[in-house]
Design an enzyme around this catalytic site. Structure first.
Site, PDB file in Angstrom:
ATOM      1  N   ARG A 195      56.318  65.922  35.116  1.00 34.12           N
ATOM      2  CA  ARG A 195      57.725  66.176  34.823  1.00 34.12           C
ATOM      3  C   ARG A 195      57.902  67.669  34.671  1.00 34.12           C
ATOM      4  O   ARG A 195      57.163  68.313  33.924  1.00 34.12           O
ATOM      5  CB  ARG A 195      58.158  65.476  33.526  1.00 34.12           C
ATOM      6  CG  ARG A 195      58.125  63.973  33.657  1.00 34.12           C
ATOM      7  CD  ARG A 195      58.634  63.295  32.411  1.00 34.12           C
ATOM      8  NE  ARG A 195      58.344  61.864  32.499  1.00 34.12           N
ATOM      9  CZ  ARG A 195      58.480  60.998  31.506  1.00 34.12           C
ATOM     10  NH1 ARG A 195      58.924  61.421  30.325  1.00 34.12           N
ATOM     11  NH2 ARG A 195      58.194  59.729  31.674  1.00 34.12           N
TER      12      ARG A 195
ATOM     13  N   ASP B 250      51.046  53.052  30.009  1.00 39.24           N
ATOM     14  CA  ASP B 250      52.346  52.526  30.390  1.00 39.24           C
ATOM     15  C   ASP B 250      52.222  51.069  30.792  1.00 39.24           C
ATOM     16  O   ASP B 250      51.251  50.680  31.433  1.00 39.24           O
ATOM     17  CB  ASP B 250      52.838  53.341  31.593  1.00 39.24           C
ATOM     18  CG  ASP B 250      54.343  53.454  31.625  1.00 39.24           C
ATOM     19  OD1 ASP B 250      55.014  52.904  30.725  1.00 39.24           O
ATOM     20  OD2 ASP B 250      54.853  54.100  32.552  1.00 39.24           O
TER      21      ASP B 250
ATOM     22  N   HIS C  24      59.857  47.904  29.339  1.00 36.11           N
ATOM     23  CA  HIS C  24      59.038  49.113  29.418  1.00 36.11           C
ATOM     24  C   HIS C  24      58.324  49.244  28.087  1.00 36.11           C
ATOM     25  O   HIS C  24      58.966  49.203  27.037  1.00 36.11           O
ATOM     26  CB  HIS C  24      59.890  50.373  29.596  1.00 36.11           C
ATOM     27  CG  HIS C  24      60.821  50.327  30.769  1.00 36.11           C
ATOM     28  ND1 HIS C  24      60.592  51.030  31.913  1.00 36.11           N
ATOM     29  CD2 HIS C  24      61.984  49.673  30.960  1.00 36.11           C
ATOM     30  CE1 HIS C  24      61.589  50.815  32.766  1.00 36.11           C
ATOM     31  NE2 HIS C  24      62.448  49.993  32.205  1.00 36.11           N
TER      32      HIS C  24
ATOM     33  N   GLN D 241      50.347  58.206  30.689  1.00 34.86           N
ATOM     34  CA  GLN D 241      50.773  57.312  29.619  1.00 34.86           C
ATOM     35  C   GLN D 241      49.941  56.038  29.648  1.00 34.86           C
ATOM     36  O   GLN D 241      49.396  55.681  30.688  1.00 34.86           O
ATOM     37  CB  GLN D 241      52.236  56.901  29.826  1.00 34.86           C
ATOM     38  CG  GLN D 241      53.208  58.045  29.773  1.00 34.86           C
ATOM     39  CD  GLN D 241      54.634  57.558  29.937  1.00 34.86           C
ATOM     40  OE1 GLN D 241      54.950  56.832  30.872  1.00 34.86           O
ATOM     41  NE2 GLN D 241      55.485  57.947  29.010  1.00 34.86           N
TER      42      GLN D 241
ATOM     43  N   HIS E 239      54.688  47.682  32.248  1.00 36.21           N
ATOM     44  CA  HIS E 239      55.959  47.059  32.597  1.00 36.21           C
ATOM     45  C   HIS E 239      55.756  45.566  32.648  1.00 36.21           C
ATOM     46  O   HIS E 239      54.893  45.078  33.379  1.00 36.21           O
ATOM     47  CB  HIS E 239      56.489  47.610  33.918  1.00 36.21           C
ATOM     48  CG  HIS E 239      56.870  49.049  33.795  1.00 36.21           C
ATOM     49  ND1 HIS E 239      56.021  50.074  34.129  1.00 36.21           N
ATOM     50  CD2 HIS E 239      57.985  49.634  33.279  1.00 36.21           C
ATOM     51  CE1 HIS E 239      56.598  51.230  33.848  1.00 36.21           C
ATOM     52  NE2 HIS E 239      57.783  51.001  33.326  1.00 36.21           N
TER      53      HIS E 239
ATOM     54  N   LYS F 234      66.302  48.968  22.498  1.00 38.00           N
ATOM     55  CA  LYS F 234      64.882  49.301  22.403  1.00 38.00           C
ATOM     56  C   LYS F 234      64.424  49.392  20.960  1.00 38.00           C
ATOM     57  O   LYS F 234      65.231  49.547  20.032  1.00 38.00           O
ATOM     58  CB  LYS F 234      64.606  50.616  23.115  1.00 38.00           C
ATOM     59  CG  LYS F 234      65.361  51.803  22.517  1.00 38.00           C
ATOM     60  CD  LYS F 234      64.963  53.107  23.209  1.00 38.00           C
ATOM     61  CE  LYS F 234      65.727  54.271  22.592  1.00 38.00           C
ATOM     62  NZ  LYS F 234      65.287  55.574  23.073  1.00 38.00           N
TER      63      LYS F 234
ATOM     64  N   CYS G  49      57.638  53.352  36.457  1.00 38.13           N
ATOM     65  CA  CYS G  49      58.391  52.113  36.676  1.00 38.13           C
ATOM     66  C   CYS G  49      58.669  51.809  38.151  1.00 38.13           C
ATOM     67  O   CYS G  49      58.348  50.710  38.616  1.00 38.13           O
ATOM     68  CB  CYS G  49      59.672  52.066  35.866  1.00 38.13           C
ATOM     69  SG  CYS G  49      60.018  53.464  34.819  1.00 38.13           S
TER      70      CYS G  49
END
Length: 641
Positions: free
Chosen positions: A362, A382, A509, A380, A384, A463, A333
């Site tokens: 991570r 991912d 997200h 991911q 945004h 979410k 992000c």
RNA sequence: GCUGACGUAGCUCAAUUGGCAGAGCACCUGAUUUGUAAUCAGGCGGUUGCGAGUUCGAUUCUCGCCGUCAGCUCCA
């Protein structure tokens, strides 16, 4: 007087304090024998607890799933009974029923061993044989404190009980437990039990408290059900992606890079095929970007990660100061916001969807790592989305369709969860009202059932989570759609509105597969390694019957490869050997070329898992069918007899 | 991170009470030319996770480290 309404519409009027056992007996002696517990207006209680209120009265027999939880809770007591007999010094903790069984926590000086488990299980059988009734007693606080004077964990629990709460104990033979109930009538019900594992567990899940020894087990009413459950566990082990991943040569974990899988050439094909699949679907309405992996800490201070997420980040220390001043990114992000900020944006661009397949790191604690499902390095799918608030409903609908379509491709069923505002949150109530309403509208537009999780949202917005159930019924959280009102503030994100004023966008997200690593782990288990053609690292193995047919077989292989199929020629060893190997490696198709086929321009096709049934097809037809099967991402083979 | 179990050939596993570390598969070589789940024979392969210690002698016993696995409140 209490009025009890029976399922057939009949009513019984009984004085308060009547035992359910007596009511059930009055309905019929056979029913009494089959009764595990009763439910009054849905509240389960056991046969020996005095009735306090009337209402819909249901007798639970072993067919009711609620009865199974009662049985398992009782099984936990039987376990504690057995442990106390063999290890009188053990202090008892909690022993609840859980989804697939039960556990009981004990405080002991030396941990249990597998041999102990076997001894406990044998002792449990004796307890069951004794058929001790579960006697309920409601006691005063003083009496309870006296009863459990030697059990500090129980004393602590009693101390937590409110002044108005009823304190009850259950006694089966030699064992008394502080317990709310309900229980089965007596210990003879606990006959089909299996103790499964033992492990440490912090008292009340608090890592600052002492560690107890937990014993997990499961129990069923019928032997067949227990056997079936144990068989399912066996099946799950057989499909374990760590075992299958090794057998099919997909990935390797090396001790020098814990939590970071090495992908073999076969695994890399699988991985890249998935990435390409997502990339294809995102070609039209998304913008793929790549951003750096390593950032100065200033970014993480701005995003808040430096304060809240630092323990999970891989920090890089500055050579001169020795202090960490840089970190590998744990999430995409902030980098997406940075790119957004590098130029001005018009309302006409929105919704603007940045997607990335970048690698993330991570620093998960060592004990949390597991195969592909819990790793330290992953990527991911991912996304945004930067959008106007009035676009949320449409956007969420669009994203949901995208995500559900993804799961459908793999034959995965998704369950939806809607998480709303938590206690601590940013933004005012009006903002949360609007955001939750928009998510809810999009959810309901799908017509799918969803589970409401009040208070489970992120601090920055509500979410929708997507839980996927695999082929053996295990649920995994993969996708998510999260509204974020905080990040645009924190990063001062803006766009120019149609009235030429600067406005703040909302961020969404979105992840679909979660991480590719974990998704592949799930797919391996879902398909038990037998991937559909489009995903299979090797799609066809071409097997000439004898060495002299190698040129003919090579021509077949070439035709398949020319059509973009992953085909390999295998000439060594006997035909039987090669077939066995291809079956073991779960190659979807074997194409045997014998003299007959070579002369006729055909192949004898053996379909994975279909045994010796074969289909003889012209080479061109075989290539065409496989191409179609791949292009349609079919889940079942298109070549059948 | 914490508790426990485990770590032997590329893989799956053996090795009496501490006494020269083995098997199957895989791999290599040779023979075999096969019609739908392992053809036969020979060979290569190990500082027993790493490092200390005890011992005449350690895969085996002790300690430390690394890694793997299971679990770490679906509330008496």
């Amino acid at each position: 007087m209490l009025v009890l309404r029976l399922p057939d519409g009949a009513e019984r009027t009984v004085p308060p304090g009547t035992l359910p056992r007596d009511v059930v007996a009055s309905i019929g002696p056979r029913l009494l024998k089959a009764a595990v517990a009763v439910a009054v207006d849905g509240e389960v209680q056991d046969l020996g607890t005095p009735l306090r209120r009337g209402g819909a009265f249901t007798v639970l027999t072993d067919k009711d799933p609620r009865a199974l939880a009662v049985l398992r809770h009782s099984a936990a007591h039987v376990l504690a009974t057995a442990v106390r007999r063999l290890r009188p010094e053990a202090h008892i903790g909690f022993g609840p029923a859980i989804d697939d069984g039960f556990y009981y926590d004990f405080e002991v000086a030396t941990p249990f061993t597998p041999d102990d488990l076997a001894a406990f299980e044998a002792e449990m059988a004796l307890v069951a044989q004794a058929a001790f009734p579960f006697d309920r007693a409601e006691v005063s606080r003083e009496a309870a404190l006296a009863t459990f004077a030697d059990d500090p964990l129980k004393l602590e629990r009693i101390g937590d009980l409110g002044p108005d709460e009823i304190i009850s104990t259950y006694t089966d033979g030699p064992f008394v437990d502080l317990c709310r109930g309900p229980h089965v009538p007596d210990t003879s019900w606990i006959r089909h039990v299996k103790l499964l594992s033992t492990a440490g567990a912090y008292w009340r899940g608090d890592e600052r408290r002492q560690m107890l020894q937990r014993i997990y087990g499961t129990a069923f009413f019928r032997k067949e059900d227990l056997d079936a459950h144990l068989h399912r566990l066996e099946e799950a082990r057989r499909r374990d992606h760590r075992v299958v991943g090794k057998a099919l040569d997909l990935f390797v974990l090396h001790p020098t890079a814990p939590g970071a899988p090495f992908w073999t050439e076969r695994g890399t094909i699988l991985y890249n095929t998935l990435v390409e699949f997502v990339r294809d679907r995102q070609r039209e309405r998304f913008k793929e970007i790549k951003t750096p992996l390593l950032y100065n800490k200033a970014l993480w201070e701005q995003s808040g990660h430096w304060g809240k997420y630092r323990e999970n980040m891989f920090l890089v220390h500055n050579d001169e100061t020795g202090e960490p001043d840089t970190s590998l990114k744990p999430m995409n992000c902030p980098s997406h916001y940075l790119l957004y900020l590098t130029k001005k944006h018009s309302y006409r661009e929105l919704p603007l969807r940045y997607v990335t397949f970048d690698v993330l790191h991570r620093n998960e604690v060592a004990g949390a790592l597991s195969g592909l499902t819990r790793v330290r390095q992953f990527a991911q799918d991912d996304c945004h989305v930067f959008l106007r608030e009035d676009q949320i409903a449409d956007e969420v609908k669009f994203l949901m369709d995208f995500i559900l379509g993804h799961y459908r491709t793999f034959g995965l069923e998704a369950r939806l969860k809607f998480a709303t505002r938590p206690e601590t949150r940013v933004g005012d109530d009006a903002m949360w009202d609007r955001a939750e309403a928009a998510l809810k509208a999009a959810l309901e537009a799908t017509g799918m059932a969803y589970e409401l999780k009040p208070g489970d949202g992120a601090f920055y917005g509500p979410k929708i989570d997507f839980d996927v159930t695999d082929s053996i019924g295990r649920a995994w959280q993969l996708g998510t759609i999260q509204l974020d009102y905080a990040a645009p503030e924190r990063f001062d994100l803006q766009y120019t509105a149609d009235d030429n004023t600067l406005k703040r966008p909302v961020v969404i997200h979105r992840a679909v597969s979660g991480s590719f690593e974990r998704f592949i782990g799930i797919l391996i288990e879902h398909f038990a390694g037998a991937f559909p053609l489009w995903l299979a690292p090797e799609q066809v193995r071409v097997l000439p019957l004898t060495d002299d047919l190698e040129p003919a077989a090579r021509a077949v292989t070439d035709a398949l490869v020319a059509a973009g199929l992953r085909a390999h020629l295998e000439v060594r060893e006997s035909l039987n050997y090669r077939i066995r190997e291809a079956e073991t490696m779960k190659v979807p198709y074997m194409a045997v070329v014998g003299k007959r086929e070579a002369e006729a321009g055909t192949v004898a096709v053996r379909v994975r898992g279909a045994g010796s049934k074969q289909v003889v097809l012209p080479v061109a037809e075989f290539v065409a069918r496989l191409s179609r099967e791949r292009d349609t991402r079919a889940l079942e083979p298109l070549v059948r007899d």
